[in-house]
Design a protein around this motif. Structure first.
Motif, mmCIF file in Angstrom:
data_model
loop_
_atom_site.group_PDB
_atom_site.id
_atom_site.type_symbol
_atom_site.label_atom_id
_atom_site.label_comp_id
_atom_site.label_asym_id
_atom_site.label_seq_id
_atom_site.Cartn_x
_atom_site.Cartn_y
_atom_site.Cartn_z
ATOM 1 N N ALA A 60 5.981 -0.380 2.966
ATOM 2 C CA ALA A 60 5.003 -1.416 2.623
ATOM 3 C C ALA A 60 5.382 -2.199 1.367
ATOM 4 N N LYS A 61 6.457 -1.833 0.741
ATOM 5 C CA LYS A 61 6.864 -2.490 -0.502
ATOM 6 C C LYS A 61 7.326 -3.915 -0.209
ATOM 7 N N PRO A 62 6.977 -4.913 -1.052
ATOM 8 C CA PRO A 62 7.450 -6.284 -0.846
ATOM 9 C C PRO A 62 8.970 -6.353 -0.820
ATOM 10 N N LEU A 63 9.490 -7.357 -0.093
ATOM 11 C CA LEU A 63 10.932 -7.462 0.115
ATOM 12 C C LEU A 63 11.700 -7.539 -1.199
ATOM 13 N N ILE A 64 11.176 -8.284 -2.171
ATOM 14 C CA ILE A 64 11.904 -8.432 -3.438
ATOM 15 C C ILE A 64 12.108 -7.078 -4.111
ATOM 16 N N TYR A 65 11.133 -6.171 -3.966
ATOM 17 C CA TYR A 65 11.266 -4.860 -4.595
ATOM 18 C C TYR A 65 12.074 -3.898 -3.738
ATOM 19 N N LYS A 66 12.157 -4.180 -2.440
ATOM 20 C CA LYS A 66 13.102 -3.409 -1.625
ATOM 21 C C LYS A 66 14.529 -3.718 -2.071
ATOM 22 N N ILE A 67 14.779 -5.000 -2.339
ATOM 23 C CA ILE A 67 16.127 -5.395 -2.777
ATOM 24 C C ILE A 67 16.398 -4.881 -4.181
ATOM 25 N N SER A 68 15.447 -5.097 -5.113
ATOM 26 C CA SER A 68 15.675 -4.628 -6.480
ATOM 27 C C SER A 68 15.697 -3.109 -6.561
ATOM 28 N N GLY A 69 15.087 -2.444 -5.566
ATOM 29 C CA GLY A 69 15.141 -0.990 -5.533
ATOM 30 C C GLY A 69 16.553 -0.459 -5.360
ATOM 31 N N ASP A 100 18.271 14.889 7.157
ATOM 32 C CA ASP A 100 17.958 15.200 8.550
ATOM 33 C C ASP A 100 17.041 16.415 8.596
ATOM 34 N N PRO A 101 15.845 16.274 9.164
ATOM 35 C CA PRO A 101 15.330 15.063 9.826
ATOM 36 C C PRO A 101 14.832 14.035 8.822
ATOM 37 N N ALA A 102 14.833 12.786 9.244
ATOM 38 C CA ALA A 102 14.392 11.706 8.363
ATOM 39 C C ALA A 102 12.872 11.643 8.317
ATOM 40 N N PRO A 103 12.268 11.507 7.146
ATOM 41 C CA PRO A 103 10.809 11.396 7.053
ATOM 42 C C PRO A 103 10.327 10.050 7.600
ATOM 43 N N MET A 104 9.059 9.969 7.882
ATOM 44 C CA MET A 104 8.486 8.728 8.403
ATOM 45 C C MET A 104 8.281 7.689 7.301
ATOM 46 N N GLU A 105 8.150 8.154 6.077
ATOM 47 C CA GLU A 105 7.855 7.225 4.978
ATOM 48 C C GLU A 105 8.577 7.665 3.716
ATOM 49 N N GLY A 106 8.829 6.680 2.816
ATOM 50 C CA GLY A 106 9.504 6.971 1.565
ATOM 51 C C GLY A 106 8.531 7.262 0.439
ATOM 52 N N GLN A 107 9.084 7.669 -0.691
ATOM 53 C CA GLN A 107 8.273 8.052 -1.848
ATOM 54 C C GLN A 107 7.947 6.877 -2.763
ATOM 55 N N ASP A 108 8.454 5.693 -2.440
ATOM 56 C CA ASP A 108 8.201 4.458 -3.191
ATOM 57 C C ASP A 108 9.040 4.417 -4.474
ATOM 58 N N LEU A 109 9.244 3.199 -4.969
ATOM 59 C CA LEU A 109 9.946 2.970 -6.229
ATOM 60 C C LEU A 109 8.973 3.190 -7.384
ATOM 61 N N ASN A 110 9.491 3.657 -8.506
ATOM 62 C CA ASN A 110 8.666 3.808 -9.708
ATOM 63 C C ASN A 110 7.879 2.511 -9.929
ATOM 64 N N PRO A 111 6.538 2.569 -9.959
ATOM 65 C CA PRO A 111 5.744 1.347 -10.105
ATOM 66 C C PRO A 111 6.122 0.495 -11.316
ATOM 67 N N ASN A 149 1.246 -2.224 -1.463
ATOM 68 C CA ASN A 149 1.451 -0.774 -1.528
ATOM 69 C C ASN A 149 0.690 -0.159 -2.693
ATOM 70 N N TYR A 150 -0.417 -0.808 -3.065
ATOM 71 C CA TYR A 150 -1.264 -0.305 -4.154
ATOM 72 C C TYR A 150 -2.674 -0.859 -3.989
ATOM 73 N N ALA A 151 -3.606 -0.289 -4.732
ATOM 74 C CA ALA A 151 -4.980 -0.802 -4.788
ATOM 75 C C ALA A 151 -5.269 -1.182 -6.238
ATOM 76 N N SER A 152 -5.849 -2.372 -6.445
ATOM 77 C CA SER A 152 -6.086 -2.889 -7.795
ATOM 78 C C SER A 152 -7.562 -2.873 -8.153
ATOM 79 N N THR A 153 -7.854 -2.498 -9.391
ATOM 80 C CA THR A 153 -9.158 -2.681 -9.990
ATOM 81 C C THR A 153 -9.003 -3.760 -11.055
ATOM 82 N N ILE A 154 -9.719 -4.879 -10.887
ATOM 83 C CA ILE A 154 -9.479 -6.069 -11.703
ATOM 84 C C ILE A 154 -10.698 -6.389 -12.551
ATOM 85 N N ALA A 155 -10.454 -6.644 -13.827
ATOM 86 C CA ALA A 155 -11.503 -7.093 -14.737
ATOM 87 C C ALA A 155 -11.372 -8.602 -14.917
#
Length: 664
Positions: free
Chosen positions: A78-87, A151-162, A549-555
């Motif tokens: 679910a990570k945006p493409l730019i962060y997939k590349i920078s990852g 192997d076996p490959a997981p269905m999802e990754g652990q995400d990049l450090n926020p 890939n996150y939920a925001s609480t905004i002030a």
């Protein structure tokens, strides 16, 4: 299959690097033109295979191939493409692959643009550069393989450090690495010159463009990292003297000294031994930064790895290259002929003074950064060396640099006229005195010496253009002639003026933002307001907003000036579900050169929300000054007189007889 292709491409690149590190140097020793000529094709092939490997890893990230361990640990579908590349380079293994890619790119650039270098020197330079590639390719393949399968490959990754999921961190590491690795060219040229036993003005001209390019990118990389820390970490600081921050500052300082020393060597063939030593030490400090980030000897938001085994491997690389080059330097330095003499009051003298204080400042940062680590390793005692130490040592050492900087271009080579240079700086001194008096009279609060800091910054900015004023005879010749002279000034002169002015601009931003900020830490309920530096901020309430890939609480904060709405701020807190990591996102409003900065704290049980609001005057000048410095470096690099290689001398023409022989 693509991941395996990337892995095998690295193995092939290693094979080519081994050949490039041996055959051209052997050819230079035996004067075998064929072996020396292999350096270029081998460099191109090495770049092609490493680029293929990097493309393979990038493909794994973009397609979310979770059978690759590196992708699992640092990506998410679910990570945006730019962060997939920078990852790709947002982790230890990928960042090292980027390092090697840039290293091979520089080798290929030397092979392409350095065709007018002497054949022996070109072969030696590319051979030494390949030795560095061999070391890092072995390190990647043996300890940091980015293509290991799961192997076996997981269905999802652990995400990049926020913390790394930010546009600034997509740009910051590549810029920084181009700077770090770019200094390897100065190192390779220095080692090659020591092997040949010949260092002269032509060598300085060959090495200066590569050093200038590395310095330019490192300047931008440090500035981008500083701005990222400012808005992403939520504390509003632009420099914390973190060990990893210091690791990038040290090669920048020594690289700045190297640039000025190379100018003296190119113009006067002086400071040969010192310039070569600076070239070696600058890359050594770049390697030290790599060791600190990846060794696990320190904890930092910038650190990539905590594996001591990898740290030992990098330490071995550091010892081999630094120790080996310094041993060669000790052997060859006494045989190098010294250049021309010069008077203390001369352009050479000013640049030597510049070098002394820049290297002393580098040493101060070096000691402050490594002393706690060395003490802990030897005694087990843990201490911290924080901003007070660096501010009280680094600042005073840089003060003479800022004072002398505008004078140096006004002094003649070999013997200068101090009185003439002082007369040319009268207007800059006047601006500094007036500014200091005005700030001291009207500024409220702040450190006692802050007005002097403002005066010094303006002295550096205005004094930076004194040489251009002298060249153009401004106010002493017809205006049209002055404009013509300015247009005809070399781009390196303009570049030097801009780089020096950029230093003053950055200093002005640092002084203003640290001496006269305003801050309010409050807990507000919806409808309540806080005032700061003439701005009224009204808290409108809290809302929820989902991200990719996150939920925001905004002030929500409405900013008013004299009753009129001028801006809206939305500081937030993000929860990244994959890592269960909470991250503060500051919101910034820019007014002219100043900024209003808001960050959000925890919500309280009485519907109040903790907020921190800061007003930082002229803070944008810190990074604007760095951009001006980089622009100055770019202008100098574009100077037609500053070429990648000094031109070959033309063959001596054969005299033609006045009475040609008759045709047979």
């Amino acid at each position: 299959m693509i991941a395996e292709t990337g892995h095998y491409a690295l193995v092939l690149a290693l094979a080519l690097a081994l050949l490039q590190s041996v055959l051209p140097i052997w050819g230079a020793r035996t004067r075998d033109a064929a072996l020396m000529g292999l350096a270029g094709p081998l460099a191109y092939g090495q770049l092609a295979f490493v680029a293929l490997s990097f493309a393979a890893l990038t493909h794994a990230y973009v397609t979310s191939d979770f059978s690759v361990v590196n992708v699992v640990e640092n990506s998410h579908s679910a990570k945006p493409l730019i962060y997939k590349i920078s990852g790709v380079w947002g982790n230890h293994e990928g960042s090292l692959l980027l390092w090697v890619l840039i290293l091979t790119l520089f080798s290929a650039l030397v092979a392409f643009f350095g065709k007018n270098l002497p054949d022996r020197l070109r072969a030696d330079v590319l051979g030494v550069q390949a030795m560095i590639s061999v070391a890092f390719l072995l390190f990647v393949l043996l300890t940091s393989n980015p293509f290991a399968r799961l192997d076996p490959a997981p269905m999802e990754g652990q995400d990049l450090n926020p913390l790394l999921q930010d546009p600034g961190l997509a740009i910051h590491p590549p810029l920084l690495y181009v700077g770090y690795v770019g200094f390897s060219m100065a190192f390779s040229f220095a080692v090659a010159a020591l092997i040949e036993g010949k260092v002269d003005a032509a060598w300085a001209r060959w090495v200066r463009p590569w050093t200038l390019g590395a310095w330019l990118f490192l300047t931008l990389g440090i500035a981008m990292g500083s701005y990222w820390a400012y808005y992403e970490l939520g504390w509003g600081g632009f420099w914390f003297w973190d060990p990893v921050e210091n690791a990038s500052l040290m090669p920048w300082l020594s690289g700045t000294a190297l640039l000025h020393s190379a100018v003296v060597m190119e113009k006067r063939e002086a400071l040969k031994v010192w310039t070569v030593l600076l070239a070696l030490l600058t890359f050594a400090l770049s390697l030290l930064g790599t060791f600190l980030v990846r060794s696990g000897v320190l904890t930092s938001v910038h650190a990539f790895a905590v594996d001591p085994a990898r740290g030992v491997a990098i330490l071995i690389i550091l010892i081999v290259f630094v120790g080996g080059s310094l041993a060669l330097y000790a052997l060859r330095a006494p045989t190098l002929k010294q250049g021309g003499m010069f008077a203390p009051v001369s352009r050479e003298g000013a640049l030597v003074l510049n070098n002394l204080f820049l290297t002393a400042a580098t040493a101060a940062v070096f000691v402050g950064t490594l002393y706690p680590l060395a003490l802990e390793a030897m005694t087990g005692e843990k201490i911290s060396v924080g901003p007070p130490f660096f501010n009280n040592t680094f600042g005073p050492l840089m003060l003479p640099v800022m004072l002398v900087m505008p004078f140096a271009p006004l002094l003649a080579w070999k013997r200068g006229d101090a009185a003439r240079a002082a007369r040319a700086m009268v207007y800059a001194v006047g601006v500094a005195v007036v500014a200091t008096a005005l700030v001291a009279g009207f500024a409220r609060g702040g450190p006692t010496l802050a007005p002097l800091g403002v005066g010094l910054a303006l002295f550096a900015i205005t004094g930076a253009f004194a040489e251009l004023v002298e060249r153009s005879k401004l106010f002493r010749a017809p205006f049209a002639e002055s404009v013509r002279r300015l247009r005809g000034a070399p781009s390196s002169t303009w570049g030097s003026a801009l780089a020096h002015a950029g230093m003053g601009v950055t200093l002005l931003g640092v002084v203003a933002a640290t001496a006269w900020p305003s801050e309010a830490v409050v807990a507000l309920k919806p409808g309540q307001s806080v005032s700061i530096s003439g701005y009224d901020l009204t808290f409108e309430g809290v809302s929820q907003r989902p991200g990719p890939n996150y939920a925001s609480t905004i002030a929500a904060l409405t900013v008013r000036k004299d009753g009129a709405v001028v801006r809206r701020l939305e500081p937030s807190r993000r929860l990244y579900a994959a890592r269960q990591m909470d991250l503060t996102e500051a919101s910034i409003a820019t007014f002219g050169l100043s900024q209003l900065y808001a960050s959000m704290g925890e919500a309280r049980g009485d519907d109040a929300t903790a907020l921190r609001v800061t007003y930082k005057p002229l803070v944008t000048l810190i990074w604007f000054g760095a951009v001006i410095m980089a622009l100055g470096g770019g202008l100098s690099l574009a100077d037609r007189r500053l070429r990648v290689g000094a031109p070959r001398r033309a063959a001596k023409p054969v005299p033609v007889s006045a009475h040609p022989a008759p045709a047979e």
